[in-house]
Every structure is written in structure tokens, then in C-alpha cells.
Design a protein around this motif. Sequence first.
Motif: not given
Lengths: 196, 71
Positions: A90-91, A94-95, A97, A159, A179-180, A183
Motif C-alpha cells: 500500500r505504501y 502510494l510512493t 503514484f 488508476s 488506493c493511494p 492509504t
Amino acid sequence: MATVKKQKHWYQYLWIWSILYFSLGFFNILFAWFGMLDFILPLIFAIFGGNKWFCNNMCGRGQLFWVLGRNLKCSRQKSAPKWMSSKWFRYGFLTFFMTMFGTMVFQTYQVFAGADTLKKAIKLFWTFRVPWQWTYSGSVFPDWVAQFGYGFYSLMLTSTLIGLIVMVLYKERTWCSFCPMGTMTQGICKLKNKEA
Amino acid sequence: MGKRKANPNKNNCVACGVCVGQCPREAISIYKGCYALVDTLKCIGCGICQKACPADVISMVDEGEVSCGNS
């Protein structure tokens, strides 16, 4: 035992907005800017409200996955692999993205600074260039505004496509598990909750 | 064997709120945007939330074991 009668709210129809967004961007790329609402609103709820009310109630994309996956039976409804909802993925996603978002903003800046010209195309999955030139033929805005539109629309479409793929393969809203925005807002809420 | 209750694992919960929308008894809430919280008095153990959860963090447990997975 009778179930609790649930009232339908206007914000439960925001899946229509999701469809409308992509339709509008098919005709004029400047409409892509409206997607910033889906970026800013969840952050406002998280930062000032300390909640995920946006995700929980208003996310048009999540609702669209539910409508397609559950109501129209387009989902296998099978469990997604565990790693997909793990913290590192997840993280990590996010990074990734945010890096891609940053790159897109930089490209917009390049057009703004005159170091590059407007590219009337969208990029799917950060790889495939798709011509999209019919959606822009000049406006009262400078070129960088349209460049951002193309970049942002690419991000939103990519996405959503990823979300649709995991919706079909796994559960309706598997996208939500990594989902960024989800998160990020949950991270903010956890931080806020710690200091309280 | 007691009644079945939904028991979300709050460490792995992504707080998306899918369960909240699906619960027929309005027994679930998202606690401060962090994780799903079940009101065991309202929960009837139907398992609808478990099926809907995209992260598979909800398990159905006997009433007495609720919160065991919530460490």
C-alpha cells in the motif's frame, strides 16, 4: 427480524460522476481538472475532520466498482492475494503514484516554462501513448493548463483501469485496499488519532 | 457455541467503509478514519460484511472470542 430501512442519499449516486468525468474528458481535456476534487476533498476530510468520510460515503470510483462488480455481476468476488492489502504494498504503491504525479506536474512545468510543447496525447499505465488530440484545440488558457489536463486524465484513467481489472479478478472494491488516496487519508487519520 | 459476530482485524483494516455500507443492521462504523469497529450488540453475525471486505480482514467468531484478533 426486519432489517433497518436505509435512506438513500444523493452522494450514493456519485458513481454517475465517475462515468461523467471520463465522458467529458473524451470531448474536452480541460474537464480533467475536475478530477482534482477527488484529490482535494478526501484530504480535507482527513486533515480537518480526521475521518475517511469521503472514502466511506462519497467515492464515485468505489461506488462504480460496486455497481459494476456487485449489481451487474462483473466481479468474481474472490479474495485478493494478501500482499495486495499489505502495508508495504500500500505504501509502496502510494510512493510510486506520488512519484508519477510529481513527474506529471514537472512535465506541466516544462510546458509552462517553454522548455517543452503541449503533447495532445494521454499515457496509459505510464507506458502506452494514446492520441487524444480531438479534445483540445486551444482555449483562453495557456498551454500548460491543457498539458496538466492530459497528464491528470491519464492518471485517473490508468488508476480506474487498474481498479476495474482487480474488480473483475477479485472483489468488487479490491482497488480500495491499495488506493493511494485511501492509504494517504488513513495514514493522516492514524497520525491525527495518535496525537489526540 | 455462542452467537457469531463479525470481528475485523484493525491492524490490517484499510478503513474503506465497504462493510459499513453493506451492514443491514448499521452495526459497523469506521473509527476516526482508522479501522472498522463492530457494535457486537447490533451485529447479527450474517457475514455480509465479511463477503464484501476487499482486504479480507473480517472473520466471524463466537461471541466470547470477539476482539481476540484485535490485539
